[in-house]
Design an enzyme around this catalytic site. Structure first.
Site, PDB file in Angstrom:
ATOM      1  CB  THR A 128      69.624 -28.265 -67.846  1.00  0.00           C
ATOM      2  OG1 THR A 128      68.585 -28.630 -68.749  1.00  0.00           O
ATOM      3  CG2 THR A 128      69.589 -29.267 -66.697  1.00  0.00           C
ATOM      4  CG  ASP A 129      65.154 -26.322 -70.363  1.00  0.00           C
ATOM      5  OD1 ASP A 129      65.922 -27.307 -70.406  1.00  0.00           O
ATOM      6  OD2 ASP A 129      64.511 -25.915 -71.360  1.00  0.00           O
ATOM      7  CD  GLU A 130      67.142 -31.817 -70.589  1.00  0.00           C
ATOM      8  OE1 GLU A 130      67.017 -32.993 -70.234  1.00  0.00           O
ATOM      9  OE2 GLU A 130      67.788 -31.461 -71.592  1.00  0.00           O
ATOM     10  CE1 TYR A 138      72.626 -33.029 -67.958  1.00  0.00           C
ATOM     11  CE2 TYR A 138      70.478 -32.610 -68.927  1.00  0.00           C
ATOM     12  CZ  TYR A 138      71.733 -32.169 -68.574  1.00  0.00           C
ATOM     13  OH  TYR A 138      72.110 -30.869 -68.836  1.00  0.00           O
ATOM     14  CE  LYS A 175      73.514 -29.425 -64.890  1.00  0.00           C
ATOM     15  NZ  LYS A 175      74.947 -28.975 -64.893  1.00  0.00           N
ATOM     16  N   GLY A 222      60.822 -42.443 -71.003  1.00  0.00           N
ATOM     17  CA  GLY A 222      60.587 -41.279 -70.135  1.00  0.00           C
ATOM     18  C   GLY A 222      60.781 -39.941 -70.817  1.00  0.00           C
TER      19      GLY A 222
HETATM   20  P1  NAD Z   1      79.485 -31.210 -72.928  1.00  0.00           P
HETATM   21  O1  NAD Z   1      79.153 -32.641 -72.649  1.00  0.00           O
HETATM   22  O2  NAD Z   1      79.726 -30.768 -74.327  1.00  0.00           O
HETATM   23  O3  NAD Z   1      80.803 -30.808 -72.107  1.00  0.00           O
HETATM   24  C1  NAD Z   1      81.013 -31.210 -70.782  1.00  0.00           C
HETATM   25  C2  NAD Z   1      82.476 -30.973 -70.454  1.00  0.00           C
HETATM   26  O4  NAD Z   1      82.682 -31.383 -69.084  1.00  0.00           O
HETATM   27  C3  NAD Z   1      83.450 -31.798 -71.312  1.00  0.00           C
HETATM   28  O5  NAD Z   1      84.521 -30.991 -71.730  1.00  0.00           O
HETATM   29  C4  NAD Z   1      83.923 -32.890 -70.372  1.00  0.00           C
HETATM   30  O6  NAD Z   1      85.253 -33.334 -70.648  1.00  0.00           O
HETATM   31  C5  NAD Z   1      83.847 -32.190 -69.015  1.00  0.00           C
HETATM   32  N1  NAD Z   1      83.691 -33.154 -67.928  1.00  0.00           N
HETATM   33  C6  NAD Z   1      82.789 -34.177 -67.851  1.00  0.00           C
HETATM   34  N2  NAD Z   1      82.973 -34.848 -66.701  1.00  0.00           N
HETATM   35  C7  NAD Z   1      83.993 -34.246 -66.042  1.00  0.00           C
HETATM   36  C8  NAD Z   1      84.630 -34.466 -64.799  1.00  0.00           C
HETATM   37  N3  NAD Z   1      84.277 -35.498 -64.016  1.00  0.00           N
HETATM   38  N4  NAD Z   1      85.614 -33.621 -64.409  1.00  0.00           N
HETATM   39  C9  NAD Z   1      85.992 -32.586 -65.188  1.00  0.00           C
HETATM   40  N5  NAD Z   1      85.435 -32.337 -66.405  1.00  0.00           N
HETATM   41  C10 NAD Z   1      84.438 -33.144 -66.807  1.00  0.00           C
HETATM   42  O7  NAD Z   1      78.341 -30.384 -72.239  1.00  0.00           O
HETATM   43  P2  NAD Z   1      77.667 -29.004 -72.660  1.00  0.00           P
HETATM   44  O8  NAD Z   1      76.553 -29.268 -73.565  1.00  0.00           O
HETATM   45  O9  NAD Z   1      78.723 -28.047 -73.048  1.00  0.00           O
HETATM   46  O10 NAD Z   1      77.042 -28.552 -71.259  1.00  0.00           O
HETATM   47  C11 NAD Z   1      77.803 -27.789 -70.321  1.00  0.00           C
HETATM   48  C12 NAD Z   1      76.945 -27.500 -69.100  1.00  0.00           C
HETATM   49  O11 NAD Z   1      75.786 -26.780 -69.483  1.00  0.00           O
HETATM   50  C13 NAD Z   1      76.467 -28.753 -68.387  1.00  0.00           C
HETATM   51  O12 NAD Z   1      76.520 -28.502 -66.996  1.00  0.00           O
HETATM   52  C14 NAD Z   1      75.030 -28.915 -68.841  1.00  0.00           C
HETATM   53  O13 NAD Z   1      74.245 -29.560 -67.868  1.00  0.00           O
HETATM   54  C15 NAD Z   1      74.626 -27.468 -69.023  1.00  0.00           C
HETATM   55  N6  NAD Z   1      73.573 -27.234 -70.029  1.00  0.00           N
HETATM   56  C16 NAD Z   1      73.697 -27.740 -71.295  1.00  0.00           C
HETATM   57  C17 NAD Z   1      72.715 -27.476 -72.240  1.00  0.00           C
HETATM   58  C18 NAD Z   1      72.823 -27.981 -73.667  1.00  0.00           C
HETATM   59  O14 NAD Z   1      71.887 -27.815 -74.451  1.00  0.00           O
HETATM   60  N7  NAD Z   1      73.938 -28.569 -74.074  1.00  0.00           N
HETATM   61  C19 NAD Z   1      71.597 -26.700 -71.894  1.00  0.00           C
HETATM   62  C20 NAD Z   1      71.515 -26.195 -70.600  1.00  0.00           C
HETATM   63  C21 NAD Z   1      72.507 -26.464 -69.675  1.00  0.00           C
HETATM   64  P1  TYD Z   2      68.909 -33.819 -77.391  1.00  0.00           P
HETATM   65  O1  TYD Z   2      69.701 -33.021 -78.380  1.00  0.00           O
HETATM   66  O2  TYD Z   2      69.452 -35.138 -76.941  1.00  0.00           O
HETATM   67  O3  TYD Z   2      68.630 -32.862 -76.136  1.00  0.00           O
HETATM   68  P2  TYD Z   2      67.633 -33.090 -74.853  1.00  0.00           P
HETATM   69  O4  TYD Z   2      67.236 -34.501 -74.772  1.00  0.00           O
HETATM   70  O5  TYD Z   2      68.537 -32.685 -73.716  1.00  0.00           O
HETATM   71  O6  TYD Z   2      66.495 -32.151 -75.072  1.00  0.00           O
HETATM   72  O7  TYD Z   2      67.467 -34.093 -77.999  1.00  0.00           O
HETATM   73  C1  TYD Z   2      66.631 -33.027 -78.426  1.00  0.00           C
HETATM   74  C2  TYD Z   2      65.311 -33.634 -78.846  1.00  0.00           C
HETATM   75  O8  TYD Z   2      65.537 -34.454 -80.021  1.00  0.00           O
HETATM   76  C3  TYD Z   2      64.714 -34.556 -77.803  1.00  0.00           C
HETATM   77  O9  TYD Z   2      63.295 -34.437 -77.820  1.00  0.00           O
HETATM   78  C4  TYD Z   2      65.107 -35.947 -78.270  1.00  0.00           C
HETATM   79  C5  TYD Z   2      65.137 -35.807 -79.781  1.00  0.00           C
HETATM   80  N1  TYD Z   2      66.118 -36.697 -80.465  1.00  0.00           N
HETATM   81  C6  TYD Z   2      65.685 -37.535 -81.515  1.00  0.00           C
HETATM   82  O10 TYD Z   2      64.497 -37.547 -81.896  1.00  0.00           O
HETATM   83  N2  TYD Z   2      66.615 -38.344 -82.091  1.00  0.00           N
HETATM   84  C7  TYD Z   2      67.911 -38.375 -81.707  1.00  0.00           C
HETATM   85  O11 TYD Z   2      68.704 -39.173 -82.281  1.00  0.00           O
HETATM   86  C8  TYD Z   2      68.332 -37.493 -80.659  1.00  0.00           C
HETATM   87  C9  TYD Z   2      69.769 -37.479 -80.198  1.00  0.00           C
HETATM   88  C10 TYD Z   2      67.398 -36.664 -80.069  1.00  0.00           C
END
Ligand code: NAD
Ligand code: TYD
Length: 352
Positions: A132-134, A157, A161, A290
């Site tokens: 992630t970019d975070e 989180y 990562k 934070g």
């Molecule tokens: P998500 O939470 O929707 O899915 C995570 C999946 O991992 C689920 O299917 C869950 O069952 C599985 N999982 C969790 N713990 C596990 C374990 N201990 N063993 C096996 N499986 C396990 O997440 P997502 O949003 O699809 O993100 C997927 C990846 O991409 C993550 O690594 C996340 O850090 C990264 N990512 C997400 C975003 C975003 O915006 N969602 C952006 C950048 C990177």
């Molecule tokens: P989120 O979808 O949780 O992604 P991330 O925290 O990984 O960027 O949140 C996106 C943005 O929206 C973040 O600045 C937090 C804000 N947010 C709210 O204002 N209210 C909410 O209920 C949630 C879930 C997020």
């Protein structure tokens, strides 16, 4: 010989789009989707491809080192695309240990198993870590994250990562393990669990619940349609240079409040409501502790080196996303019953 590809976290949001893409596009690969099916994992996401002959689901937990080692011995995977993770910042604030276990220890278990199985014979092998970019921390009003930006994670989180990214690079540096890492911005699209901003707000608008905007709402994120992230992963897995990092972003920055207003306008249109109806649900609540002010990705490296660019505009992607949620109310109802209610109460009931 058939390529044996392990995709972890394939039942989750992004993972399910990646699994679908690989299963359909590469019939000569055997794709193994390994997932523990936590609250965020849902096999309904893959109903359309579960009968494909080149698809296998494995229920396993990446924190279980023995189980992971056994699976590598049994299947002799050639490649790994690692997405399994605890992924929600708010949950990491209330329960950081789950993030350290899965994101750090789980990644270490996969690295150890890959290293042991490949035993220095790295021909045709690749460990792809999806990050992630975070990990780069928080930006002010100016500037962008580059691949060279120093890590400065601010939440449990992002710290977990960042730790896993460091481990992957350390295994590459120390043992020669072939790897590639991508750091992507916020994704949105079909199948996202309704704890994240966009699906949560779509669901709340449908059910006439308040839209809880944290703090002043002026936090900024760079949004990417999930199908475009999956396409980038395909490209980097096959064409990315070994031991490189690529940033992936949507070229699409939005302040939360502006995004929420756009979403409200679109939802009014789609639901046939009077303009302004959904926006009345906007409710400012106590800020996330934070809270990172701004994320913005410079994705010019992947664009220049591999020719990747998002295929849809934000308007198109958002419209497709809303349509998907409106057409899949049952999917939404299934996952917002039971444990979701407790999560929602704990996260939002005391915060106004
Ligand atoms: P998500 O939470 O929707 O899915 C995570 C999946 O991992 C689920 O299917 C869950 O069952 C599985 N999982 C969790 N713990 C596990 C374990 N201990 N063993 C096996 N499986 C396990 O997440 P997502 O949003 O699809 O993100 C997927 C990846 O991409 C993550 O690594 C996340 O850090 C990264 N990512 C997400 C975003 C975003 O915006 N969602 C952006 C950048 C990177
Ligand atoms: P989120 O979808 O949780 O992604 P991330 O925290 O990984 O960027 O949140 C996106 C943005 O929206 C973040 O600045 C937090 C804000 N947010 C709210 O204002 N209210 C909410 O209920 C949630 C879930 C997020």
């Amino acid at each position: 010989m058939q390529k044996k590809l392990l995709i972890t976290g394939g039942a989750g949001f992004i993972g399910s789009h990646v699994v679908r893409l690989f299963v359909q596009k590469y019939p000569d690969y055997q794709v193994y989707n390994l997932d523990a099916l936590t609250y965020a994992g849902n096999l309904e996401n893959l109903k359309d491809i579960e009968e494909y002959p080149n698809y296998t689901f494995i229920k396993a937990d990446i924190t279980d080192a023995e189980a992971i080692n056994n699976l590598f011995v049994q299947h002799q995977f050639d490649g790994v695309i690692h997405l399994a993770a605890e992924s929600h910042v708010d949950r990491s604030i209330t329960n950081p240990n789950a993030f350290i276990q899965t994101n750090v220890m789980g990644t270490a278990n996969l690295l150890n198993a890959a290293r042991e199985t490949w035993k220095g014979n790295y021909d045709g092998k690749r460990f792809y870590h999806v990050s992630t970019d975070e990990v780069y921390g928080s930006l002010g009003a100016e500037g962008f994250f580059l691949e060279t930006t120093p890590y400065d994670p601010q939440s449990p989180y992002s710290a977990s990562k960042a730790s896993s990214d460091h481990l992957v690079r350390a295994y590459g540096n120390t043992y020669g393990l072939p790897f590639v890492i991508t750091n992507c911005s916020n994704n949105y699209g079909p199948n996202q669990f309704p704890e994240k901003l966009i699906p949560l707000f779509i669901n709340n608008i449908c059910t006439n619940k308040p839209l809880p905007v944290y703090g002043d709402g002026k936090y900024t994120r760079d949004w990417l349609f999930v199908v475009d992230h999956a396409a980038a992963i395909d490209l980097v897995y096959h064409k990315g240079k070994n031991a490189e990092t690529y940033n992936i972003g949507g070229f699409n920055e939005w302040q939360n409040i502006e995004l929420v207003k756009l979403l409200c306008t679109k939802m009014d249109e789609k639901l046939g409501r009077e303009p302004g109806t959904s926006a009345q649900l906007i409710t400012y609540i106590k800020d996330r502790p934070g809270h990172d002010r701004r994320y913005a990705i410079d994705a010019s490296k992947i664009n220049k080196e591999l020719g990747w660019y998002p295929s849809v505009t934000f308007e198109e992607g958002l419209s497709k996303t809303i349509d998907w949620y409106l057409e899949n109310q049952e999917w939404l109802n299934d996952i917002t019953s039971g444990a979701y209610q407790n999560y929602y109460e704990t996260q939002y009931s005391t915060q106004s």
